[in-house]
Enzyme design. Structure first.
Site, PDB file in Angstrom:
ATOM      1  N   HIS A 108       0.842  -1.195   0.000  1.00 25.32           N
ATOM      2  CA  HIS A 108       0.000   0.000   0.000  1.00 25.32           C
ATOM      3  C   HIS A 108       0.875   1.242   0.000  1.00 25.32           C
ATOM      4  O   HIS A 108       2.021   1.209   0.431  1.00 25.32           O
ATOM      5  CB  HIS A 108      -0.958  -0.005   1.195  1.00 25.32           C
ATOM      6  CG  HIS A 108      -0.339   0.434   2.478  1.00 25.32           C
ATOM      7  ND1 HIS A 108       0.508  -0.364   3.225  1.00 25.32           N
ATOM      8  CD2 HIS A 108      -0.434   1.607   3.147  1.00 25.32           C
ATOM      9  CE1 HIS A 108       0.896   0.296   4.304  1.00 25.32           C
ATOM     10  NE2 HIS A 108       0.343   1.496   4.281  1.00 25.32           N
ATOM     11  N   ARG A 112      17.567   0.608 -11.056  1.00 23.53           N
ATOM     12  CA  ARG A 112      17.794   0.517 -12.507  1.00 23.53           C
ATOM     13  C   ARG A 112      18.661  -0.702 -12.817  1.00 23.53           C
ATOM     14  O   ARG A 112      19.424  -1.160 -11.978  1.00 23.53           O
ATOM     15  CB  ARG A 112      18.500   1.772 -13.007  1.00 23.53           C
ATOM     16  CG  ARG A 112      17.696   3.034 -12.773  1.00 23.53           C
ATOM     17  CD  ARG A 112      18.126   4.137 -13.717  1.00 23.53           C
ATOM     18  NE  ARG A 112      17.537   5.413 -13.402  1.00 23.53           N
ATOM     19  CZ  ARG A 112      16.284   5.756 -13.634  1.00 23.53           C
ATOM     20  NH1 ARG A 112      15.449   4.900 -14.141  1.00 23.53           N
ATOM     21  NH2 ARG A 112      15.840   6.956 -13.330  1.00 23.53           N
ATOM     22  N   THR A 168      10.543   0.420  -8.022  1.00 26.21           N
ATOM     23  CA  THR A 168       9.282   1.069  -8.387  1.00 26.21           C
ATOM     24  C   THR A 168       8.593   0.394  -9.572  1.00 26.21           C
ATOM     25  O   THR A 168       7.426   0.667  -9.829  1.00 26.21           O
ATOM     26  CB  THR A 168       9.527   2.545  -8.754  1.00 26.21           C
ATOM     27  OG1 THR A 168      10.443   2.609  -9.849  1.00 26.21           O
ATOM     28  CG2 THR A 168      10.093   3.320  -7.575  1.00 26.21           C
TER      29      THR A 168
END
Length: 180
Positions: free
Chosen positions: A64, A128, A113
């Site tokens: 969340h 990355r 992310t």
């Protein structure tokens, strides 16, 4: 012993893995969760962890994200799936909606992310692509040939002697070594 573990986790504001599984989280075989790992207890049924996964200290796996609550009256939620043979480095954060593939290393202090594909190494904030897992392991194998390598007798698990501790400290001056 189980009761003591439960109390210790509660004291630290955490839930045991066993409790999270009872609440719906899925965990494969050979899961290692080190100290201070937060597996989102408020939505743990959205977490699925594969086999042979190690999560290093102070990692947060979040299903969340309340950044929208104040403005939209809703909190974002999403599943987090972690594949097989994954290592997640210390103090990393895995955000909602992320899938981490099989055979992956996430470097320490990374913020994941977006999805991470199989056979890769990701690092940074945001995380990355660094290299393929094969390239990383080949580089480390090459470094091992010229670096000190130690057996388990050099660990606290095997009650490492003070003499071995001093030797290891001296051996590693200005370089990296490897331990079994």
């Amino acid at each position: 012993m189980k009761y003591i573990k439960e109390i210790l986790y509660r004291f630290r504001g955490e839930c045991t893995t066993e409790r999270l599984v009872q609440m719906g989280m899925k965990v494969g075989k050979n899961f290692k969760r080190l100290q201070g790992v937060i597996l989102d207890p408020s939505h743990c049924w959205l977490i699925e962890i594969g086999n042979n996964v190690t999560i290093a200290p102070r990692v947060h796996v979040l299903c969340h994200d309340a950044s929208t609550k104040q403005f939209l009256n809703y909190t974002k939620i999403g599943r987090v799936t972690i594949g097989d043979n994954v290592f997640i480095g210390a103090e990393s954060v895995i955000l909602p909606g992320v899938t981490i593939g099989d055979n992956v290393i996430i470097g320490a202090n990374s913020t994941v992310t977006h999805d991470v594909p199989d056979n890769s190494v990701y690092t940074g904030s945001p995380a990355r692509f660094l290299c393929t897992l094969d390239d990383y392991l080949e580089k480390e194998r090459s470094r091992m040939k010229e670096s000190p390598c130690y057996g388990e007798e050099y660990t606290l698990r095997q009650n490492v002697s003070m003499e071995k501790r001093i030797q290891q400290k001296n051996d590693l001056k200005g370089k990296i070594g490897y331990i079994d």
